[in-house]
Design a protein around this motif. Structure first.
Motif, PDB file in Angstrom:
ATOM      1  N   PRO A 259       1.058  -1.176  -0.115  1.00 34.38           N
ATOM      2  CA  PRO A 259       0.540   0.035   0.339  1.00 34.38           C
ATOM      3  C   PRO A 259       0.931   1.056   0.080  1.00 34.38           C
ATOM      4  O   PRO A 259       1.600   1.347   0.698  1.00 34.38           O
ATOM      5  CB  PRO A 259      -0.402   0.117   1.215  1.00 34.38           C
ATOM      6  CG  PRO A 259       0.019  -1.221   2.350  1.00 34.38           C
ATOM      7  CD  PRO A 259       0.217  -1.582   1.273  1.00 34.38           C
ATOM      8  N   SER A 260      -0.033   2.409  -0.832  1.00 37.48           N
ATOM      9  CA  SER A 260       1.052   3.659  -0.589  1.00 37.48           C
ATOM     10  C   SER A 260      -0.218   4.554   0.828  1.00 37.48           C
ATOM     11  O   SER A 260       0.336   5.342   0.897  1.00 37.48           O
ATOM     12  CB  SER A 260       1.077   4.300  -1.683  1.00 37.48           C
ATOM     13  OG  SER A 260      -1.044   4.814  -2.275  1.00 37.48           O
ATOM     14  N   VAL A 261      -1.522   3.862   0.158  1.00 30.44           N
ATOM     15  CA  VAL A 261      -2.128   4.667   1.431  1.00 30.44           C
ATOM     16  C   VAL A 261      -3.070   3.379   2.673  1.00 30.44           C
ATOM     17  O   VAL A 261      -3.486   2.529   1.687  1.00 30.44           O
ATOM     18  CB  VAL A 261      -3.104   5.478   1.244  1.00 30.44           C
ATOM     19  CG1 VAL A 261      -3.975   6.609   2.069  1.00 30.44           C
ATOM     20  CG2 VAL A 261      -2.096   6.696   0.685  1.00 30.44           C
ATOM     21  N   THR A 262      -2.838   3.644   3.647  1.00 30.45           N
ATOM     22  CA  THR A 262      -3.609   2.751   4.784  1.00 30.45           C
ATOM     23  C   THR A 262      -5.028   3.973   5.059  1.00 30.45           C
ATOM     24  O   THR A 262      -4.225   4.656   6.204  1.00 30.45           O
ATOM     25  CB  THR A 262      -3.198   2.191   5.279  1.00 30.45           C
ATOM     26  OG1 THR A 262      -2.132   2.735   6.134  1.00 30.45           O
ATOM     27  CG2 THR A 262      -2.483   0.818   4.476  1.00 30.45           C
ATOM     28  N   VAL A 263      -6.572   3.098   5.275  1.00 32.42           N
ATOM     29  CA  VAL A 263      -7.188   3.633   6.464  1.00 32.42           C
ATOM     30  C   VAL A 263      -7.666   2.278   6.799  1.00 32.42           C
ATOM     31  O   VAL A 263      -7.883   1.566   6.437  1.00 32.42           O
ATOM     32  CB  VAL A 263      -8.466   4.217   5.261  1.00 32.42           C
ATOM     33  CG1 VAL A 263      -9.578   4.966   5.894  1.00 32.42           C
ATOM     34  CG2 VAL A 263      -7.700   5.107   3.857  1.00 32.42           C
ATOM     35  N   GLU A 310     -20.902  11.888   3.211  1.00 32.25           N
ATOM     36  CA  GLU A 310     -21.082  11.500   4.822  1.00 32.25           C
ATOM     37  C   GLU A 310     -19.776  11.324   5.214  1.00 32.25           C
ATOM     38  O   GLU A 310     -19.066  10.786   4.728  1.00 32.25           O
ATOM     39  CB  GLU A 310     -21.740  10.849   4.860  1.00 32.25           C
ATOM     40  CG  GLU A 310     -22.054  10.428   6.615  1.00 32.25           C
ATOM     41  CD  GLU A 310     -22.928   9.091   7.372  1.00 32.25           C
ATOM     42  OE1 GLU A 310     -22.583   8.761   7.985  1.00 32.25           O
ATOM     43  OE2 GLU A 310     -24.405   8.991   6.366  1.00 32.25           O
ATOM     44  N   ALA A 311     -19.183  11.541   5.989  1.00 31.45           N
ATOM     45  CA  ALA A 311     -17.867  12.041   6.756  1.00 31.45           C
ATOM     46  C   ALA A 311     -17.653  11.046   7.725  1.00 31.45           C
ATOM     47  O   ALA A 311     -18.955  10.222   8.612  1.00 31.45           O
ATOM     48  CB  ALA A 311     -17.126  12.968   7.397  1.00 31.45           C
ATOM     49  N   VAL A 312     -16.950   9.771   7.461  1.00 31.85           N
ATOM     50  CA  VAL A 312     -16.554   8.960   9.270  1.00 31.85           C
ATOM     51  C   VAL A 312     -15.264   9.536   9.606  1.00 31.85           C
ATOM     52  O   VAL A 312     -14.134   9.211   9.059  1.00 31.85           O
ATOM     53  CB  VAL A 312     -16.808   7.770   8.252  1.00 31.85           C
ATOM     54  CG1 VAL A 312     -16.255   5.991   9.116  1.00 31.85           C
ATOM     55  CG2 VAL A 312     -18.217   7.373   7.808  1.00 31.85           C
ATOM     56  N   GLU A 313     -15.427   8.976  10.940  1.00 29.48           N
ATOM     57  CA  GLU A 313     -13.526   8.805  11.544  1.00 29.48           C
ATOM     58  C   GLU A 313     -12.815   7.821  11.145  1.00 29.48           C
ATOM     59  O   GLU A 313     -13.417   6.771  11.463  1.00 29.48           O
ATOM     60  CB  GLU A 313     -13.836   9.068  12.854  1.00 29.48           C
ATOM     61  CG  GLU A 313     -12.532   9.444  13.308  1.00 29.48           C
ATOM     62  CD  GLU A 313     -13.138   9.493  15.236  1.00 29.48           C
ATOM     63  OE1 GLU A 313     -11.788   9.520  16.287  1.00 29.48           O
ATOM     64  OE2 GLU A 313     -13.757   9.558  15.688  1.00 29.48           O
ATOM     65  N   ALA A 314     -11.613   8.507  10.513  1.00 27.53           N
ATOM     66  CA  ALA A 314     -10.668   7.122  10.304  1.00 27.53           C
ATOM     67  C   ALA A 314      -9.442   7.109  10.533  1.00 27.53           C
ATOM     68  O   ALA A 314      -8.695   8.987  10.176  1.00 27.53           O
ATOM     69  CB  ALA A 314     -11.097   7.331   9.090  1.00 27.53           C
ATOM     70  N   THR A 315      -8.428   7.128  10.710  1.00 30.95           N
ATOM     71  CA  THR A 315      -6.831   6.434  10.689  1.00 30.95           C
ATOM     72  C   THR A 315      -6.450   6.722   9.531  1.00 30.95           C
ATOM     73  O   THR A 315      -6.216   5.304   9.112  1.00 30.95           O
ATOM     74  CB  THR A 315      -6.369   5.569  11.539  1.00 30.95           C
ATOM     75  OG1 THR A 315      -6.564   6.346  13.119  1.00 30.95           O
ATOM     76  CG2 THR A 315      -5.558   5.887  11.266  1.00 30.95           C
ATOM     77  N   VAL A 316      -5.646   7.711   9.035  1.00 32.63           N
ATOM     78  CA  VAL A 316      -5.360   6.924   7.368  1.00 32.63           C
ATOM     79  C   VAL A 316      -3.252   7.303   7.929  1.00 32.63           C
ATOM     80  O   VAL A 316      -3.094   8.420   8.113  1.00 32.63           O
ATOM     81  CB  VAL A 316      -5.533   8.672   6.737  1.00 32.63           C
ATOM     82  CG1 VAL A 316      -4.851   8.573   5.059  1.00 32.63           C
ATOM     83  CG2 VAL A 316      -6.986   8.889   6.777  1.00 32.63           C
ATOM     84  N   VAL A 317      -2.837   6.764   7.458  1.00 33.50           N
ATOM     85  CA  VAL A 317      -1.387   6.891   7.014  1.00 33.50           C
ATOM     86  C   VAL A 317      -1.101   6.537   5.578  1.00 33.50           C
ATOM     87  O   VAL A 317      -1.002   6.060   4.755  1.00 33.50           O
ATOM     88  CB  VAL A 317      -1.146   5.505   7.661  1.00 33.50           C
ATOM     89  CG1 VAL A 317       0.802   4.739   7.802  1.00 33.50           C
ATOM     90  CG2 VAL A 317      -1.462   4.966   9.020  1.00 33.50           C
ATOM     91  N   ASP A 318      -0.151   7.503   5.208  1.00 28.79           N
ATOM     92  CA  ASP A 318       0.527   7.386   4.377  1.00 28.79           C
ATOM     93  C   ASP A 318       2.168   6.968   4.803  1.00 28.79           C
ATOM     94  O   ASP A 318       3.039   7.063   4.905  1.00 28.79           O
ATOM     95  CB  ASP A 318       1.610   9.326   4.141  1.00 28.79           C
ATOM     96  CG  ASP A 318       2.590   9.664   3.067  1.00 28.79           C
ATOM     97  OD1 ASP A 318       2.287   8.624   2.058  1.00 28.79           O
ATOM     98  OD2 ASP A 318       3.008  10.130   3.006  1.00 28.79           O
ATOM     99  N   GLU A 319       1.708   5.436   3.231  1.00 34.08           N
ATOM    100  CA  GLU A 319       3.121   4.840   3.655  1.00 34.08           C
ATOM    101  C   GLU A 319       4.047   5.019   2.975  1.00 34.08           C
ATOM    102  O   GLU A 319       5.361   4.438   3.485  1.00 34.08           O
ATOM    103  CB  GLU A 319       2.332   3.330   3.400  1.00 34.08           C
ATOM    104  CG  GLU A 319       0.901   2.952   3.730  1.00 34.08           C
ATOM    105  CD  GLU A 319       1.102   2.407   5.338  1.00 34.08           C
ATOM    106  OE1 GLU A 319       2.860   2.578   5.694  1.00 34.08           O
ATOM    107  OE2 GLU A 319       0.176   2.209   6.161  1.00 34.08           O
ATOM    108  N   THR A 320       4.225   6.445   2.139  1.00 32.70           N
ATOM    109  CA  THR A 320       5.580   6.421   1.418  1.00 32.70           C
ATOM    110  C   THR A 320       6.130   7.517   2.062  1.00 32.70           C
ATOM    111  O   THR A 320       6.992   7.790   1.801  1.00 32.70           O
ATOM    112  CB  THR A 320       4.683   6.551   0.128  1.00 32.70           C
ATOM    113  OG1 THR A 320       4.028   8.187   0.025  1.00 32.70           O
ATOM    114  CG2 THR A 320       3.964   6.206  -1.032  1.00 32.70           C
ATOM    115  N   GLY A 321       5.655   8.133   3.041  1.00 35.21           N
ATOM    116  CA  GLY A 321       6.397   9.483   3.612  1.00 35.21           C
ATOM    117  C   GLY A 321       7.014  10.773   3.084  1.00 35.21           C
ATOM    118  O   GLY A 321       7.034  11.690   3.036  1.00 35.21           O
ATOM    119  N   ASN A 322       5.594  10.044   1.350  1.00 38.01           N
ATOM    120  CA  ASN A 322       5.536  11.989   0.782  1.00 38.01           C
ATOM    121  C   ASN A 322       4.808  12.652   0.664  1.00 38.01           C
ATOM    122  O   ASN A 322       4.162  13.295  -1.035  1.00 38.01           O
ATOM    123  CB  ASN A 322       6.434  11.480  -1.322  1.00 38.01           C
ATOM    124  CG  ASN A 322       7.443  10.488  -1.069  1.00 38.01           C
ATOM    125  OD1 ASN A 322       8.194  11.204   0.465  1.00 38.01           O
ATOM    126  ND2 ASN A 322       7.746   9.489  -1.147  1.00 38.01           N
TER     127      ASN A 322
END
Length: 386
Positions: A259-263, A310-322
């Protein structure tokens, strides 16, 4: 033949066996349901040259014998009978069914013309019913339903020692479940393509006992057979079916998403939001997931007539750091709901690579924990309009 059996026992057994009867039998005799009475048991069975179903129930057998009657008609009758013992008496041409003051007479079909049911293969291993039923339900959602592409209507079973894997795909989504089981031999290695409908029926209907026995007989030229045996509500049940012929596509590599992004988000919250937003989704259009730093937003519309957000709270991680390399994804809302409902954990992990590329969903017990490795569900993303 003369037998007496409890109404609920008869109704349950007949209903289950009748489910396997063909809707349009290739020959009329296959519409029959076979009843064989001996000792203190009655064996009810059906067969359409592809799938067989048998159930043995306890009964008072006064005269042993074999009879063949219209299966669907018997199922309708058994379901309608009052809650009293049922007497079945058959001679050479007809069967009388008596329950309380209700009496039915059915013409018998020629039992001598009915095909012999296949023998159950030797057991390959066993598994607990609850574990098997849950695993099958998580995978069959990804199986195809187009009978013109039969290889996609099956679930691939792979056996490697004490690990049983289930894999299904309809080309637009894939599901893989790996689970422990008890093989008869630790060195067993085998693979089979099983019709998804039969697999689902087998897993759901044999949950009353302590184990389900899986029996695999591999053959050449599409002649392989698989059988399942377990206890239902009122007796021991057996199903056999011919394996599907054809080469199952090699899709396991699509599960290895980098992944480049995980949610990460609450499964129940996303399910509820998708259901609401999808109400205004136009047919064959995508449900849009917009990814932000700390939440996701679900969007759908039917032209200018209706829109939903509709918005949902989430933990979003940039796996690339860019920085977030992907900020929006398009899902088929039905596929997304099927995948989310197949998860059995409070949280879900989405692994994205790039727009239009596969998205991997995996179960999470805790929002900051590691994804469970035993279940993977891949959805091919839809292209979003520019």
């Amino acid at each position: 033949m003369k037998i007496r059996v409890e109404r609920d026992v008869l109704a349950d057994a007949v209903q289950w066996v009748a489910r396997s009867l063909p809707n349009r039998p290739s020959v009329p005799i296959l519409a029959g349901l076979r009843i064989a009475a001996s000792g203190n048991q009655v064996l009810l069975s059906s067969f359409d040259y592809e799938t067989s179903a048998k159930v043995a129930v306890t009964a008072d057998v006064h005269d042993e014998g074999v009879a063949l009657v219209s299966g669907r008609l018997l199922a309708d009758i058994a379901r309608s009978l009052p809650a009293k013992p049922v007497d079945l008496v058959a001679d050479n041409s007809k069967m009388e069914i008596t329950c309380g003051s209700a009496r039915f007479t059915l013409q018998l079909l020629p039992v001598g013309e009915y095909p012999d049911l296949p023998e159950m293969p030797v057991s390959t291993g066993t598994i607990t019913p609850e574990t098997f039923a849950q695993a099958v339900s998580q995978v069959v959602v990804a199986a195809g339903r187009d009978e013109l592409l039969p290889v996609f209507t099956g679930v691939r079973l792979e056996i490697e020692g004490d690990t049983l894997s289930l894999l299904a795909t309809d080309r637009y989504r894939m599901a893989l479940k790996e689970l422990p089981w008890s093989p008869t031999s630790r060195n067993t290695e085998a693979a089979a393509l099983v019709p998804a409908k039969v697999l689902a029926e087998s897993s759901k209907s044999m949950t009353a006992g302590e184990k389900i026995s899986l029996s695999l007989s591999a053959g050449d030229g599409g002649d392989g057979l698989i059988g399942f045996e377990g206890e239902g509500t009122n007796g021991v049940r057996q199903i056999t079916t011919r394996l599907l012929d054809g080469e199952f596509p090699k899709v396991r590599h699509l599960m290895n998403v980098q992944p480049s992004v995980t949610v990460r988000a609450n499964t129940g919250e996303i399910v509820a939001a998708v259901k609401r937003v999808a109400l205004v989704a136009e047919r064959n259009t995508s449900l849009r997931m917009v990814i932000a730093d700390d939440h996701i937003t679900l969007e759908a519309a039917t032209g200018d007539q209706a829109q939903a957000v509709e918005a949902v709270e989430a933990t979003v991680v940039d796996e690339t750091g860019n920085g977030l390399s992907m900020t929006a994804a398009g899902f088929n809302p039905h596929y997304l709901l099927d995948a989310l409902n197949a998860l059995d954990t409070p949280y879900v992990n989405f692994a994205f690579t790039a727009p239009g590329k596969p998205c991997l969903l995996t179960p999470l017990v805790e929002i900051d924990g590691e994804p469970l490795p035993d279940y993977k569900h891949v959805i091919m993303l839809m292209r979003l309009p520019q």
